[in-house]
Scaffold this active site. Structure first.
Site, PDB file in Angstrom:
ATOM      1  N   ASN A  67      11.085  -8.585   9.659  1.00 30.61           N
ATOM      2  CA  ASN A  67      11.621  -7.517   8.819  1.00 30.61           C
ATOM      3  C   ASN A  67      13.132  -7.382   8.896  1.00 30.61           C
ATOM      4  O   ASN A  67      13.775  -7.017   7.910  1.00 30.61           O
ATOM      5  CB  ASN A  67      10.920  -6.195   9.149  1.00 30.61           C
ATOM      6  CG  ASN A  67       9.490  -6.196   8.620  1.00 30.61           C
ATOM      7  OD1 ASN A  67       9.121  -7.067   7.836  1.00 30.61           O
ATOM      8  ND2 ASN A  67       8.683  -5.251   9.052  1.00 30.61           N
ATOM      9  N   HIS A  90      11.112   5.898  15.742  1.00 27.94           N
ATOM     10  CA  HIS A  90       9.752   5.899  15.172  1.00 27.94           C
ATOM     11  C   HIS A  90       8.971   4.836  15.947  1.00 27.94           C
ATOM     12  O   HIS A  90       8.793   3.713  15.494  1.00 27.94           O
ATOM     13  CB  HIS A  90       9.800   5.585  13.679  1.00 27.94           C
ATOM     14  CG  HIS A  90       8.441   5.442  13.078  1.00 27.94           C
ATOM     15  ND1 HIS A  90       7.530   6.475  13.009  1.00 27.94           N
ATOM     16  CD2 HIS A  90       7.804   4.372  12.542  1.00 27.94           C
ATOM     17  CE1 HIS A  90       6.419   6.048  12.459  1.00 27.94           C
ATOM     18  NE2 HIS A  90       6.547   4.776  12.171  1.00 27.94           N
ATOM     19  N   GLN A 150       0.793  -1.225   0.000  1.00 28.29           N
ATOM     20  CA  GLN A 150       0.000   0.000   0.000  1.00 28.29           C
ATOM     21  C   GLN A 150       0.829   1.280   0.000  1.00 28.29           C
ATOM     22  O   GLN A 150       0.472   2.232  -0.694  1.00 28.29           O
ATOM     23  CB  GLN A 150      -1.054   0.056   1.079  1.00 28.29           C
ATOM     24  CG  GLN A 150      -0.947  -0.671   2.348  1.00 28.29           C
ATOM     25  CD  GLN A 150      -1.669   0.138   3.410  1.00 28.29           C
ATOM     26  OE1 GLN A 150      -2.606   0.886   3.113  1.00 28.29           O
ATOM     27  NE2 GLN A 150      -1.236   0.017   4.647  1.00 28.29           N
ATOM     28  N   ASP A 164       6.219  11.364  11.637  1.00 30.34           N
ATOM     29  CA  ASP A 164       5.914  11.832  12.998  1.00 30.34           C
ATOM     30  C   ASP A 164       6.048  13.365  13.065  1.00 30.34           C
ATOM     31  O   ASP A 164       5.247  14.053  13.698  1.00 30.34           O
ATOM     32  CB  ASP A 164       6.881  11.175  13.996  1.00 30.34           C
ATOM     33  CG  ASP A 164       6.908   9.673  13.815  1.00 30.34           C
ATOM     34  OD1 ASP A 164       5.927   9.017  14.181  1.00 30.34           O
ATOM     35  OD2 ASP A 164       7.896   9.153  13.261  1.00 30.34           O
TER      36      ASP A 164
END
Ligand SMILES: NC(=O)c1ccc[n+]([C@@H]2O[C@H](COP(=O)([O-])OP(=O)(O)OC[C@H]3O[C@@H](n4cnc5c(N)ncnc54)[C@H](O)[C@@H]3O)[C@@H](O)[C@H]2O)c1
Ligand SMILES: O=C(O)C[C@H](O)C(=O)O
Length: 364
Positions: A106, A188, A16, A160
């Site tokens: 990840n 983050h 996305q 942010d």
């Protein structure tokens, strides 16, 4: 004379964020309206068909600046010759998860893609890691691509930063473009510290401090901070999907300012390699206020302590946070060293320790 195209890699391009990001790049939002681009898109085999669909749409959109598209599941083809790499590929968290919960999946991706980038990207390739946990993935990438200069490996905290600008603009009912110089310190993650103590608003009578205009320290010290910290989770709750258009737009902002420079008198937040500034241990990837000029970022100095009395309270809070973090890390290092002797496994040790030190939960 027309400029040479810049090659921009987007990993996870069938996802996305990728879907929102590639048209922005092709339209010149990232590198400027006079900069031709060739977009390299990487995804994994199960997403190959969807990736090809994105390529078809890019062709169909007939972007004048788009001079070529490489859509591939081969990491070497994807990385070859790229000048900018936006690392989005990975697994997003779902409702109820923290960003660290996607770490094990990840991190391994970033290990293998680091070597491909190191071997095949253009010299001086600039890397932006978006996939979570972003600071940790960037650090892993740095570990496994030692010949890429550490100043070229960054992670996204601009989302942010932009969220903080958005909150202030809504609160004061001013244009977001008139608000500047907020700071995101740290990761983050929900332990980041959104700081408005040096932020200003451009008003008809000149630049005014945000704190003085808001006149509500309770909100600034409470709800404002938690809203920014928890915005990713709020979006997941609302959309059942993590943020995408704002992440893609912020990734463009991050690269644009890095490559083309920040406006005079303005700083932005970037997750960068710490040089020890503000007592943050050198070698961590940490979000600081930075200015950019000629393709190089520089950490803004002197932001912790301000003459402003109200803000000094927050300066102290920040210093305490850093001191506690450093003490914790040192303690952790000592205990890890003991393990190291027992396990006698140096390389594994460095990786595990580095992963943990960047994991917000360990310093929370
Ligand atoms: N730093 C930020 O501010 C920020 C903001 C939003 C999202 N994110 C993170 O960005 C990442 C992507 O989010 P998304 O919503 O686009 O997710 P998504 O699931 O829609 O897309 C991820 C894409 O990555 C691909 N992928 C998985 N493994 C890969 C690999 N080894 N190589 C290449 N591609 C691979 C998937 O097939 C998928 O197409 C997530 O980790 C998310 O948490 C970060
Ligand atoms: O919160 C998430 O997991 C997605 C992203 O990091 C965000 O901040 O929107």
């Amino acid at each position: 004379m027309a400029k040479e195209p810049v090659r921009v890699l987007v990993t996870g391009a069938a996802g996305q964020i990728g879907y929102a990001l590639v048209p922005m790049i092709a339209r010149g939002v990232m590198l400027g309206l006079d900069q031709p681009v060739i977009i390299h898109m990487l995804d994994i085999q199960p997403a190959a068909e969807a990736l090809n669909g994105v390529k078809m749409e890019l062709v169909d959109a007939a972007f004048p600046l788009l001079k070529g598209v490489v859509a591939t599941t081969d990491v070497v083809d994807a990385c070859t010759g790229v000048n900018i790499a936006v690392m989005v590929g990975g697994f997003p968290r779902k409702e109820g998860m923290e960003r660290k919960d996607v770490m094990s999946k990840n991190v391994s991706i970033y290990k293998s893609q680091a070597s491909a980038l190191e071997k095949h990207a253009a010299a001086n390739c600039k890397v932006l890691v978006v996939a979570n946990p972003a600071n940790t993935n960037a650090l892993i990438l740095k570990e496994f691509a030692p010949s890429i200069p550490e100043k070229n490996i960054t992670c996204l905290t601009r989302l942010d930063h932009n969220r903080a600008l958005g909150q202030i603009s809504e609160r004061l009912n001013v244009q977001v473009s008139d608000v500047k110089n907020v700071i995101i310190w740290g990761n983050h993650s929900s332990t980041q510290y959104p700081d408005v103590n040096h932020a200003t608003v451009n008003t008809p009578s000149g630049e005014k401090p945000v704190r003085g205009l808001v006149k509500d320290d309770e909100w600034l010290n409470g709800e404002f901070i938690t809203t920014v910290q928890q915005r990713g989770a709020a979006i997941i709750k609302a959309r059942k999907l993590s943020s995408a258009l704002s992440a893609a737009s912020s990734a463009c902002d991050h690269i644009r300012d890095w490559v083309l420079g920040t406006p005079e008198g303005t700083w932005v937040s970037m997750g960068v390699y710490s040089d020890g500034s503000y007592g943050v241990p050198a070698g961590l990837i940490y979000s600081f206020p930075v200015t950019c000029h000629s393709g190089e970022w520089k950490i803004v100095q002197g932001c912790v302590c301000s003459a402003n009395e109200t803000s000094s309270f927050f300066c102290i809070l920040h210093c305490v946070f850093l001191t506690q973090s450093i003490a914790f890390w040192v303690g952790r290092l000592v205990s890890r060293l003991v393990n190291l002797v027992v396990q006698n496994s140096y390389s594994n040790y460095v990786l595990v320790w580095r992963k943990e030190i960047c994991n917000p939960e360990y310093v929370a």
